[in-house]
Design a protein around this motif. Sequence first.
Motif, PDB file in Angstrom:
ATOM      1  N   HIS A 147       0.884  -6.518  -8.408  1.00 25.41           N
ATOM      2  CA  HIS A 147      -0.332  -6.751  -8.165  1.00 25.41           C
ATOM      3  C   HIS A 147      -1.024  -5.964  -7.109  1.00 25.41           C
ATOM      4  O   HIS A 147      -0.231  -5.296  -6.461  1.00 25.41           O
ATOM      5  CB  HIS A 147      -0.631  -8.302  -7.840  1.00 25.41           C
ATOM      6  CG  HIS A 147      -0.357  -8.789  -6.453  1.00 25.41           C
ATOM      7  ND1 HIS A 147       1.138  -8.777  -6.207  1.00 25.41           N
ATOM      8  CD2 HIS A 147      -0.941  -8.758  -5.252  1.00 25.41           C
ATOM      9  CE1 HIS A 147       1.070  -8.845  -4.800  1.00 25.41           C
ATOM     10  NE2 HIS A 147      -0.222  -8.877  -4.440  1.00 25.41           N
ATOM     11  N   GLN A 148      -2.256  -6.000  -7.067  1.00 23.47           N
ATOM     12  CA  GLN A 148      -3.057  -5.185  -5.734  1.00 23.47           C
ATOM     13  C   GLN A 148      -4.105  -5.880  -5.403  1.00 23.47           C
ATOM     14  O   GLN A 148      -4.881  -6.560  -6.325  1.00 23.47           O
ATOM     15  CB  GLN A 148      -2.970  -3.701  -6.205  1.00 23.47           C
ATOM     16  CG  GLN A 148      -4.349  -3.576  -6.935  1.00 23.47           C
ATOM     17  CD  GLN A 148      -4.818  -1.909  -7.196  1.00 23.47           C
ATOM     18  OE1 GLN A 148      -3.829  -1.329  -7.792  1.00 23.47           O
ATOM     19  NE2 GLN A 148      -5.674  -1.705  -6.913  1.00 23.47           N
ATOM     20  N   ASP A 156      -5.735   6.391  -7.530  1.00 23.69           N
ATOM     21  CA  ASP A 156      -6.388   7.453  -8.403  1.00 23.69           C
ATOM     22  C   ASP A 156      -7.445   7.160  -9.057  1.00 23.69           C
ATOM     23  O   ASP A 156      -8.185   5.915  -8.595  1.00 23.69           O
ATOM     24  CB  ASP A 156      -4.923   7.124  -9.455  1.00 23.69           C
ATOM     25  CG  ASP A 156      -4.943   5.910 -10.402  1.00 23.69           C
ATOM     26  OD1 ASP A 156      -5.875   5.276 -10.340  1.00 23.69           O
ATOM     27  OD2 ASP A 156      -3.819   5.951 -10.930  1.00 23.69           O
ATOM     28  N   ARG A 157      -8.003   7.917  -9.903  1.00 27.94           N
ATOM     29  CA  ARG A 157      -9.514   7.529 -10.295  1.00 27.94           C
ATOM     30  C   ARG A 157      -9.762   6.536 -11.389  1.00 27.94           C
ATOM     31  O   ARG A 157     -10.782   5.741 -11.388  1.00 27.94           O
ATOM     32  CB  ARG A 157      -9.982   8.752 -11.069  1.00 27.94           C
ATOM     33  CG  ARG A 157      -9.165   9.318 -12.560  1.00 27.94           C
ATOM     34  CD  ARG A 157      -9.724  10.436 -12.975  1.00 27.94           C
ATOM     35  NE  ARG A 157     -11.095  10.265 -13.262  1.00 27.94           N
ATOM     36  CZ  ARG A 157     -12.053  11.174 -13.419  1.00 27.94           C
ATOM     37  NH1 ARG A 157     -11.736  12.347 -12.547  1.00 27.94           N
ATOM     38  NH2 ARG A 157     -13.387  11.024 -13.388  1.00 27.94           N
ATOM     39  N   ARG A 158      -8.553   5.818 -11.684  1.00 27.82           N
ATOM     40  CA  ARG A 158      -8.588   4.481 -12.393  1.00 27.82           C
ATOM     41  C   ARG A 158      -8.657   3.264 -11.631  1.00 27.82           C
ATOM     42  O   ARG A 158      -8.958   2.254 -12.136  1.00 27.82           O
ATOM     43  CB  ARG A 158      -7.443   4.326 -13.408  1.00 27.82           C
ATOM     44  CG  ARG A 158      -7.275   5.489 -14.448  1.00 27.82           C
ATOM     45  CD  ARG A 158      -5.980   5.358 -14.930  1.00 27.82           C
ATOM     46  NE  ARG A 158      -4.795   5.724 -14.178  1.00 27.82           N
ATOM     47  CZ  ARG A 158      -3.627   5.379 -14.341  1.00 27.82           C
ATOM     48  NH1 ARG A 158      -3.005   5.178 -15.535  1.00 27.82           N
ATOM     49  NH2 ARG A 158      -2.761   5.873 -13.384  1.00 27.82           N
ATOM     50  N   GLY A 159      -8.467   3.494 -10.228  1.00 22.96           N
ATOM     51  CA  GLY A 159      -8.544   2.467  -9.258  1.00 22.96           C
ATOM     52  C   GLY A 159      -7.340   1.842  -9.009  1.00 22.96           C
ATOM     53  O   GLY A 159      -7.097   0.802  -8.417  1.00 22.96           O
ATOM     54  N   THR A 160      -6.043   2.346  -9.609  1.00 16.74           N
ATOM     55  CA  THR A 160      -4.551   1.995  -8.962  1.00 16.74           C
ATOM     56  C   THR A 160      -4.580   2.352  -7.785  1.00 16.74           C
ATOM     57  O   THR A 160      -4.748   3.652  -7.471  1.00 16.74           O
ATOM     58  CB  THR A 160      -3.910   2.584 -10.118  1.00 16.74           C
ATOM     59  OG1 THR A 160      -3.879   2.151 -11.543  1.00 16.74           O
ATOM     60  CG2 THR A 160      -2.424   2.193  -9.778  1.00 16.74           C
ATOM     61  N   LEU A 161      -3.837   1.575  -6.946  1.00 13.01           N
ATOM     62  CA  LEU A 161      -3.453   1.874  -5.720  1.00 13.01           C
ATOM     63  C   LEU A 161      -2.210   2.625  -5.683  1.00 13.01           C
ATOM     64  O   LEU A 161      -1.278   2.173  -6.093  1.00 13.01           O
ATOM     65  CB  LEU A 161      -3.167   0.492  -4.860  1.00 13.01           C
ATOM     66  CG  LEU A 161      -3.129   0.713  -3.294  1.00 13.01           C
ATOM     67  CD1 LEU A 161      -3.971   1.250  -2.715  1.00 13.01           C
ATOM     68  CD2 LEU A 161      -2.351  -0.771  -2.818  1.00 13.01           C
ATOM     69  N   VAL A 162      -2.103   4.039  -5.191  1.00  7.56           N
ATOM     70  CA  VAL A 162      -0.979   4.789  -5.427  1.00  7.56           C
ATOM     71  C   VAL A 162      -0.361   4.803  -4.026  1.00  7.56           C
ATOM     72  O   VAL A 162       0.853   5.283  -4.180  1.00  7.56           O
ATOM     73  CB  VAL A 162      -1.499   6.242  -5.884  1.00  7.56           C
ATOM     74  CG1 VAL A 162      -2.099   5.758  -7.385  1.00  7.56           C
ATOM     75  CG2 VAL A 162      -2.299   6.839  -5.150  1.00  7.56           C
ATOM     76  N   ALA A 163      -1.045   4.571  -3.118  1.00  4.47           N
ATOM     77  CA  ALA A 163      -0.165   5.031  -1.750  1.00  4.47           C
ATOM     78  C   ALA A 163      -1.030   4.051  -0.681  1.00  4.47           C
ATOM     79  O   ALA A 163      -2.150   3.809  -0.687  1.00  4.47           O
ATOM     80  CB  ALA A 163      -0.007   6.208  -1.206  1.00  4.47           C
ATOM     81  N   THR A 164      -0.346   3.781   0.331  1.00  5.99           N
ATOM     82  CA  THR A 164      -1.025   3.103   1.735  1.00  5.99           C
ATOM     83  C   THR A 164      -0.327   4.051   2.789  1.00  5.99           C
ATOM     84  O   THR A 164       0.708   4.306   2.908  1.00  5.99           O
ATOM     85  CB  THR A 164      -0.379   1.808   2.119  1.00  5.99           C
ATOM     86  OG1 THR A 164      -0.887   1.006   0.848  1.00  5.99           O
ATOM     87  CG2 THR A 164      -1.022   1.253   3.299  1.00  5.99           C
ATOM     88  N   VAL A 165      -1.318   4.444   4.014  1.00  8.41           N
ATOM     89  CA  VAL A 165      -0.695   5.452   4.992  1.00  8.41           C
ATOM     90  C   VAL A 165      -1.242   4.593   6.354  1.00  8.41           C
ATOM     91  O   VAL A 165      -2.162   4.100   6.388  1.00  8.41           O
ATOM     92  CB  VAL A 165      -1.642   6.678   4.734  1.00  8.41           C
ATOM     93  CG1 VAL A 165      -1.299   7.770   5.825  1.00  8.41           C
ATOM     94  CG2 VAL A 165      -1.182   7.235   3.437  1.00  8.41           C
ATOM     95  N   ALA A 166      -0.322   5.027   7.004  1.00  7.70           N
ATOM     96  CA  ALA A 166      -0.651   4.442   8.533  1.00  7.70           C
ATOM     97  C   ALA A 166      -0.239   5.693   9.486  1.00  7.70           C
ATOM     98  O   ALA A 166       0.768   6.280   9.268  1.00  7.70           O
ATOM     99  CB  ALA A 166       0.094   3.163   8.883  1.00  7.70           C
ATOM    100  N   GLN A 167      -1.336   5.886  10.500  1.00 10.38           N
ATOM    101  CA  GLN A 167      -0.901   6.849  11.751  1.00 10.38           C
ATOM    102  C   GLN A 167      -1.422   6.469  12.942  1.00 10.38           C
ATOM    103  O   GLN A 167      -2.450   5.777  13.085  1.00 10.38           O
ATOM    104  CB  GLN A 167      -1.562   8.067  11.202  1.00 10.38           C
ATOM    105  CG  GLN A 167      -1.653   9.438  12.168  1.00 10.38           C
ATOM    106  CD  GLN A 167      -2.192  10.796  11.648  1.00 10.38           C
ATOM    107  OE1 GLN A 167      -3.482  10.817  12.204  1.00 10.38           O
ATOM    108  NE2 GLN A 167      -1.752  11.318  10.653  1.00 10.38           N
ATOM    109  N   PHE A 224       4.547   4.914  -1.014  1.00  4.64           N
ATOM    110  CA  PHE A 224       4.168   5.427  -2.488  1.00  4.64           C
ATOM    111  C   PHE A 224       4.380   4.360  -3.374  1.00  4.64           C
ATOM    112  O   PHE A 224       5.385   3.696  -3.310  1.00  4.64           O
ATOM    113  CB  PHE A 224       4.926   6.482  -2.709  1.00  4.64           C
ATOM    114  CG  PHE A 224       5.118   7.876  -1.846  1.00  4.64           C
ATOM    115  CD1 PHE A 224       4.022   8.650  -2.011  1.00  4.64           C
ATOM    116  CD2 PHE A 224       5.939   7.816  -0.725  1.00  4.64           C
ATOM    117  CE1 PHE A 224       4.210   9.981  -1.292  1.00  4.64           C
ATOM    118  CE2 PHE A 224       5.915   9.081   0.027  1.00  4.64           C
ATOM    119  CZ  PHE A 224       4.967   9.935  -0.337  1.00  4.64           C
ATOM    120  N   HIS A 225       3.273   3.980  -3.990  1.00  6.17           N
ATOM    121  CA  HIS A 225       3.319   2.661  -4.971  1.00  6.17           C
ATOM    122  C   HIS A 225       3.372   3.122  -6.315  1.00  6.17           C
ATOM    123  O   HIS A 225       3.869   2.365  -7.093  1.00  6.17           O
ATOM    124  CB  HIS A 225       2.038   1.936  -4.697  1.00  6.17           C
ATOM    125  CG  HIS A 225       1.872   1.658  -3.020  1.00  6.17           C
ATOM    126  ND1 HIS A 225       2.771   1.098  -2.275  1.00  6.17           N
ATOM    127  CD2 HIS A 225       0.837   1.587  -2.346  1.00  6.17           C
ATOM    128  CE1 HIS A 225       2.345   0.842  -1.174  1.00  6.17           C
ATOM    129  NE2 HIS A 225       1.027   1.071  -1.219  1.00  6.17           N
TER     130      HIS A 225
END
Length: 313
Positions: A141-142, A290-301, A257-258
């Motif tokens: 899920h996302q 990605d362009r389909r709306g799938t969450l492909v990664a989360t980043v923190a800095q 990376f998801h």
Amino acid sequence: MKETGSAAQPAGMDHAPSDRPAEQAEGHPPDLDGLFDLHRWSPSGFRAVGPNIGTARLFGGQAVAQALCAAGRTVPEGFRANSLHAHFLRSGETPGAVEYRVEIVRNGTTFATRRVAAVQQGTELLQLTASFHRPEPGLTHQTAVLDVPDPESLPTPEESLPDARGREWYRGIRARFPFDMRFVGAPPGVAAGTTAPPRHGVWFRAREPLGADPLLHACTLALVSDLFLLAAALPPHGLRMGTPGMLAVSLDHAVWFHDRAFRGDDWFFCAQEGSWAGGGRALCRSTVFDRRGTLVATVAQEGLIRVGPQSAR
């Protein structure tokens, strides 16, 4: 953070170029295949022999991506990158070769862990820990939702930037980074003088096909994940990267990376937000779709931001 001498540079690395003239970025950007074609000089030692992205200082996203690439070359077949955590220790210089020394921490049935040190001329620039996972079935899920215009419906940066200064800024970006870009809202490197919410968004796509190796696509995402991210903390203060008297460098960086089907040569969107700033530091986050709306990664800095006289300390 350790500083020695009056001319010492603070810990951290260069990130998104901002107010630098295009002529400082000479020639054409390096191709991604060349950036990640590391020379293996020992079973766990690699050397980046291609060009560096950067002007005077090495771009931090390049060091993160190449360290991930080195780590990935040592894991068993079938494992995919699932996370990385990096600490920037010193600024790297360009030009200059960087060595990536990989330590095998764990080889498990479903997870493998690596620790990497990036070293330039005997000085350690970066420490990175990377985790790799053998794909397996599981719950899905996302909650994050992609709700922005498609990249094809947006003008190119050359068409959308309102003045000569903005177009010069983007020419410098394009000369250094081998990506097509589309900005949603004001580009992060040109808005200044007025306050705005701490967020911006960018569509990215590698200009050349990247082939089938999933590690190359993960490294491409890792490279881009550092681009413009710290700039998201500046709009509430009416500042931009490159503001005179301001120092801004990355301190640490994490990527989860998801989606193992992610491709860096198709459009993907980075929604970047400056979540907090205080005490000379800022925390920024990015959700990558990605362009389909799938969450492909989360980043923190977390980054260091100094303004005024303290920027020289």
